[in-house]
Write a protein that holds these residues in place. Structure first.
Motif, PDB file in Angstrom:
ATOM      1  N   GLU B 137       0.838  -1.203   0.000  1.00  0.00           N
ATOM      2  CA  GLU B 137       0.000   0.000   0.000  1.00  0.00           C
ATOM      3  C   GLU B 137       0.874   1.255   0.000  1.00  0.00           C
ATOM      4  OE1 GLU B 137      -0.653  -2.454   2.178  1.00  0.00           O
ATOM      5  OE2 GLU B 137      -2.819  -2.856   2.191  1.00  0.00           O
ATOM      6  N   ARG B 138       1.950   1.189   0.776  1.00  0.00           N
ATOM      7  CA  ARG B 138       2.757   2.386   0.923  1.00  0.00           C
ATOM      8  C   ARG B 138       3.567   2.704  -0.329  1.00  0.00           C
ATOM      9  NH1 ARG B 138       6.300   1.243   5.710  1.00  0.00           N
ATOM     10  NH2 ARG B 138       6.390  -0.682   4.530  1.00  0.00           N
ATOM     11  N   LEU B 139       3.801   1.662  -1.146  1.00  0.00           N
ATOM     12  CA  LEU B 139       4.555   1.883  -2.378  1.00  0.00           C
ATOM     13  C   LEU B 139       3.653   2.376  -3.503  1.00  0.00           C
ATOM     14  CD1 LEU B 139       6.068  -0.498  -0.781  1.00  0.00           C
ATOM     15  CD2 LEU B 139       7.208  -0.907  -2.948  1.00  0.00           C
ATOM     16  N   TRP B 140       2.368   2.228  -3.321  1.00  0.00           N
ATOM     17  CA  TRP B 140       1.416   2.596  -4.371  1.00  0.00           C
ATOM     18  C   TRP B 140       1.511   4.101  -4.607  1.00  0.00           C
ATOM     19  CZ3 TRP B 140      -0.120  -1.485  -6.830  1.00  0.00           C
ATOM     20  CH2 TRP B 140      -1.218  -1.462  -7.713  1.00  0.00           C
ATOM     21  N   GLY B 141       1.762   4.497  -5.813  1.00  0.00           N
ATOM     22  CA  GLY B 141       1.931   5.918  -6.107  1.00  0.00           C
ATOM     23  C   GLY B 141       3.383   6.294  -6.347  1.00  0.00           C
ATOM     24  N   MET B 142       4.297   5.418  -5.980  1.00  0.00           N
ATOM     25  CA  MET B 142       5.718   5.721  -6.202  1.00  0.00           C
ATOM     26  C   MET B 142       6.093   5.577  -7.664  1.00  0.00           C
ATOM     27  SD  MET B 142       8.206   4.011  -3.478  1.00  0.00           S
ATOM     28  CE  MET B 142       7.883   4.240  -1.753  1.00  0.00           C
ATOM     29  N   ASN B 143       7.028   6.393  -8.100  1.00  0.00           N
ATOM     30  CA  ASN B 143       7.546   6.172  -9.444  1.00  0.00           C
ATOM     31  C   ASN B 143       8.482   4.962  -9.427  1.00  0.00           C
ATOM     32  OD1 ASN B 143      10.378   6.847  -9.281  1.00  0.00           O
ATOM     33  ND2 ASN B 143       9.841   9.013  -9.272  1.00  0.00           N
ATOM     34  N   ASP B 146      12.140   5.430  -7.669  1.00  0.00           N
ATOM     35  CA  ASP B 146      12.037   5.471  -6.205  1.00  0.00           C
ATOM     36  C   ASP B 146      11.623   4.108  -5.650  1.00  0.00           C
ATOM     37  OD1 ASP B 146      12.719   8.152  -5.972  1.00  0.00           O
ATOM     38  OD2 ASP B 146      10.661   8.866  -6.034  1.00  0.00           O
ATOM     39  N   VAL B 149      14.542   1.732  -5.297  1.00  0.00           N
ATOM     40  CA  VAL B 149      15.390   2.110  -4.161  1.00  0.00           C
ATOM     41  C   VAL B 149      14.740   1.656  -2.853  1.00  0.00           C
ATOM     42  CG1 VAL B 149      16.276   4.080  -2.841  1.00  0.00           C
ATOM     43  CG2 VAL B 149      16.394   4.100  -5.345  1.00  0.00           C
ATOM     44  N   PHE B 150      13.443   1.936  -2.754  1.00  0.00           N
ATOM     45  CA  PHE B 150      12.689   1.640  -1.545  1.00  0.00           C
ATOM     46  C   PHE B 150      12.695   0.141  -1.234  1.00  0.00           C
ATOM     47  CE2 PHE B 150       8.930   0.910   0.948  1.00  0.00           C
ATOM     48  CZ  PHE B 150       8.675   2.094   1.641  1.00  0.00           C
ATOM     49  N   GLU B 154      14.130  -2.055   1.819  1.00  0.00           N
ATOM     50  CA  GLU B 154      13.206  -2.804   2.668  1.00  0.00           C
ATOM     51  C   GLU B 154      13.610  -4.277   2.790  1.00  0.00           C
ATOM     52  OE1 GLU B 154       9.082  -1.531   3.181  1.00  0.00           O
ATOM     53  OE2 GLU B 154       8.524  -3.420   2.227  1.00  0.00           O
TER      54      GLU B 154
END
Lengths: 642, 642
Positions: B137-143, B146, B149-150, B154
């Protein structure tokens, strides 16, 4: 002789000749200046001649973590940078965290001294004992994030850590910063110093262990410190959870969230729109500096609207404020976009936001028109114009070329009476606390050796109600000089030299946050904990009294540097607006800090530090503190009172 | 039994239930389909039911590198993806390179089959035998950059490789792609398939070695191949130096650089402004896929102007063209910006450029006005509008919401007779070769199982003057069906199944570039080299004739899939413009490919492949090739001629 904490070496890089050498770290320097800010100010004073062009080859960029950095000490991966500031002409000192500081110790160095100027762009690659100067023409023009990816690939070391500049530093913007990872050594234009040296980046990697003199004592002190963190609700409850965004809520509640270039403080308090709760909803992860259990850094993401996809680490409180309160913007995604762009472009968020805010005030007053701004509608609150200007500033394009050197220089270019709207001290744009409602905090802005910096003597007593060393009335004048000095010296002694994260000090792990009601003895025990860590790490017999004196020594040295460069009492006043215009609304309504009040506090402050009435250190004080070289230089310049 | 090349395992991931299992890779599948595209088409046909919603949970995303991937074979880190395409309804197959393919083998898998749909966003983390489904959910919206990298942070594995989608895929844009590293599985909307499954990313890491059956024979074959590279000037002289940007110069010279949505080809030939020399000046480094000595990928950087700071890996020829020729833009920095944005947002550069070009043509013709476009001035050549639209498409904002599903869907939304300006075959927007001036290349566009794809049967004979299997006149019709089939089957056999980089084929390391004048025997020896690598790697007795037959088998299977979904002869024609409007200028002036010429080539092409007059494979042909299941399905649907 020290037996740990230090790696024992200074690495000196000569960019002009592309040579390097290592020197032993003098043990008396370790004793008297500890590390971090102490080291970089000591070398700045001794090695950089006075009266130079800060963007010329005679300036030096000096970098130092502290003796705790890279050890098992939590929250110690911090480093200080110094050069003469091209923005202010005063000391240019800024700190950064992340992983670079620890990595620098692992590579075997306590200090980097970067001298001269390369004929064409280079970066430096330091891999333990191997140092090389590499061509960087191809990196010139890269943003700071791409640059770090590129260099890691080029040196084939994914664990390398890189400090670099973006397009703003390359173009010598005097509000350019240095970025390592996604951390900034933000203020005072140090990015322009790197740019002036044709130095795109410093890449570092090391494999060594930082020795610790007395492992058992060190381990005990460390456990004590970690327990303090646990016992302090604002650490894991506040900092870990929402980062520094809570300061938005706090400053709005206190009526000191500076609004629209300080013209509307108390009238524009968008904590509901850009404060900690709103930012928490956009937080997708926490990150930490090397070996920090707190992990206060927040990664936030704009998911919708025109800035969808902008992800940023932070924004810290000051950046949040610079792109909301300062500019009258209350649109959170724009704030994330501005923060990300500043990181990529290598711009100081605070000076950038306040310089744009300055231009916005001129525009609202009709001093600037769309003809001046290249068609940009610079009304307060116009986030599209704000974003566009950030890009223009970094590349010195369009109206950005007028703003790229900060608000004071912009006023000099614009003329038309604009200089009265520059909110600065010593050329450094004001931070995000309207100190009309926090007098000791304001005195620190006015007196610190780097200009209006919130973090050299943060008055947590006034902002958070901390009660150590005394509980205070934030509007009162009495006792504030004493408090300011205590804050400045303790910050230097406990944080900026060892090095240790400032947030832990202000959040109450070392000071006393009001809800806890610790006694002064409790707090002194906490100071002893840090002292114990320093002593056990280094094997040097540091005591609380001694490190407090180190804090004082370094602060006085910073002032001596500035005296050398022509700064004195005249540079220690708040801007006219804060002196003469009472706050019109909010919880600090009616507050201003008149000239008489400022003089009262300054007189007392000078007296406590042993400065003369003009704010210049006396010979006696300098010699007392062992700053003989400073005494000699100031005497030679005819600056010392008899 | 195979003894190398393969890891012997299929990993099946069920997103609905968040379970996984491994299955043995059947040896007859290895023999008959080799790997890569062969594997993914085989499983696509067998496992995905017909008539489904491509964005529903019944679709599957299947990924396979080949038996050479991850071995010491150069240029073999390629992988094929397949799903039913949400853009076309036909086979959705796309290839990508980089490091993910090799890493997938190191993790122990020949195929990933991704099934079902997660209830909320997830990513999959595959670390050798350990497989986990992680909340995203938290990655949703990331390009996409990014995001990579994230995830690396993780999963705490910097060497993990990640394939992911950006905002475009999340929003089910039917022109969304999948990005791994800075590589794209670009076309056919596979990013939307991932999005529809709530799958943000696949992260993979492995530590295993890919076994090789006969090391000595393999090493000899490999040496032979590397020598071929050295002996072929276009490899290290061309590809290594300027990447595929040289195709801009070549297609402009041939008068087939499609201009302004194919309306002005030959009249707008900006090779001097956006061609290989101009791009070479902006190149700051070369990068390579895993174990590739050629390193054709170029990193380019815009240093000045409004797009300063945009750095991009590539752009490859097709992307360069999509954001220059297709849209009438001749400003190189805008092209870099567009390419970077598409990578970040997860958009197929080609479909995006051509969909914008389509809208621009409508705007120039007055079919669209600024009222429709939300104020965007969509004249050809307006790069600012192009950049703005890319962002709007990815987020389905403004007029971008009309374009996000490609040109054909946009026409359906716009109406007003706009469909005649959609340049597509089977719903896939045309690539960057105006095939009015390259007939076999055009026949391949028309007939390949994925729609207008330049890379399934690239006619290097027409573009570069290659002489194998025959030298040809690019304007002639005769013999082009034979040439097209040879190109399609060889590409499949030599590149898309083993897997091996297509650029090496087209650049002449396997085919014959004109300047060298190799004999057919020389080229056949080269084919033997690849066959030898396959045989020695796997221990399976592959022969040149056998792998040629694999190529044919897989191509026929692709057509059988499409037949099942309702495609037939009617879908094998060029757009009306290419059929009826002769080129007005340039080196292919006067050329068009009339309906009769197309029918002539189609008839012959069908005959060679054993298709009936409607373009449907015959039962005999299917059974001959061992495609019994396909025969059964098509028969059941009543599609087979007697």
């Amino acid at each position: 002789m020290y037996h740990g904490g230090y790696m024992g070496r200074i690495l000196r890089l000569d960019l002009t000749n592309q040579t390097y050498k290592t020197e032993a770290l003098p043990v008396e320097m370790a004793r008297n200046f500890v590390g971090g800010t102490g080291f970089v100010l000591k070398l700045l004073f001794d090695e950089v001649p006075y009266g130079i062009d800060a963007l010329g080859p005679s300036n030096k960029l000096i970098i130092a973590p502290g003796p705790l950095t890279g050890t098992e000490s939590p929250c110690s991966s911090r480093m200080a940078y110094a050069a003469q500031s091209p923005l202010t002409g005063a000391v240019g000192m800024a700190l950064s965290g992340g992983h670079f500081p620890a990595q620098m110790k692992f590579a075997g160095y306590d200090v980097l001294v970067i001298e001269g100027r390369a004929a064409s762009p280079v970066y430096v690659w330091i891999n333990d004992d191997q140092v090389s100067f590499r061509r960087a023409e191809r990196l010139w023009g890269m943003n700071t994030l791409d640059c770090q990816v590129f260099i890691k690939e080029e040196v084939r070391e994914q664990n390398a850590r890189i400090a670099c500049i973006g397009p703003a530093g390359e173009r010598l913007a005097r509000i350019a910063c240095i970025i390592n990872e996604r951390r900034a050594a933000g203020r005072k234009g140090l990015g322009a110093v790197m740019g002036s040296k044709n130095l795109k980046a410093i890449a570092i990697h090391g494999t060594q262990q930082v020795p610790v003199a007395d492992r058992q004592q060190f381990s005990d002190a460390r456990s004590g410190l970690l327990k303090l963190f646990k016992d302090t609700p604002s650490v894991y409850g506040g900092l870990s959870k929402v980062g520094t965004s809570e300061c938005i809520d706090v400053t709005c509640a206190l009526g000191i969230f500076p609004a629209m270039n300080y013209s509307r403080t108390g009238e524009f308090e968008p904590a509901d729109k850009v404060g900690s709760e709103a930012q928490f909803r956009d937080t997708i992860r926490r990150t930490a500096c090397h070996n920090c259990p707190v992990a206060c850094s927040q990664v936030r993401l704009a998911r919708d609207g025109p800035y969808a996809g902008f992800l940023t680490e932070g924004p810290e409180f000051e950046s949040s404020w610079a792109f909301s309160g300062a500019t009258g913007v209350d649109y959170l995604p724009a704030l994330y976009a501005a923060d990300r762009l500043c990181d990529e472009l290598g711009l100081d968020t605070m000076s950038t936001g306040m310089t744009i805010a300055f231009a916005m005030e001129l525009y609202e007053r009709g001093i600037l028109t769309q003809e001046d701004t290249g068609g940009l509608d610079l009304r307060f609150g116009n986030h599209e114009a704000m974003i566009r200007l950030i890009q223009q500033i970094a590349y010195r394009q369009g109206f950005g070329s007028v703003l790229a050197d900060g608000a004071r220089q912009a006023a000099a270019r614009i003329g038309r009476g604009s200089e009265k709207y520059v909110m600065h001290i010593k050329g450094l744009e004001l931070p995000g606390y309207d100190v009309r409602g926090a007098k000791a905090h304001g005195l620190s802005y006015a007196t610190t050796y780097v200009g209006a910096d919130h973090n050299r003597g943060y008055a947590a007593q006034e902002i958070f109600g901390a009660r150590i060393p005394v509980a205070v009335d934030r509007f009162a004048i009495g006792g504030k000089a004493e408090l300011c000095k205590w804050n400045q010296d303790m910050k230097m002694a406990l944080c900026d030299c060892p090095t240790f994260c400032a947030f832990l000090l202000t959040a109450g792990a070392l000071l006393d946050p009001a809800p806890q009601g610790l006694s002064q003895a409790d707090t002194e025990a906490r100071i002893v904990t840090v002292t114990d860590m320093l002593a056990s790490a280094t094997g040097l017999p540091f005591t609380p009294a001694e490190i407090a004196r180190v804090g004082e020594r370094v602060n006085v040295l910073g002032r001596a540097f500035n005296a050398r460069e022509g700064f004195n009492r005249k540079d220690d006043y708040l801007p006219d607006r804060l002196t003469n215009e009472p706050l019109k609304a909010g919880a600090s309504k009616g507050q201003r800090t008149g000239r008489k009040d400022q003089d009262y506090m300054l007189d007392r402050y000078y007296e406590l530090y042993g400065y003369d009435q003009n704010g210049i250190p006396t010979r006696k004080r300098l010699v007392d503190l062992g700053l003989d070289n400073a005494a000699k230089v100031l005497e030679h310049m005819g600056l010392l009172s008899p």
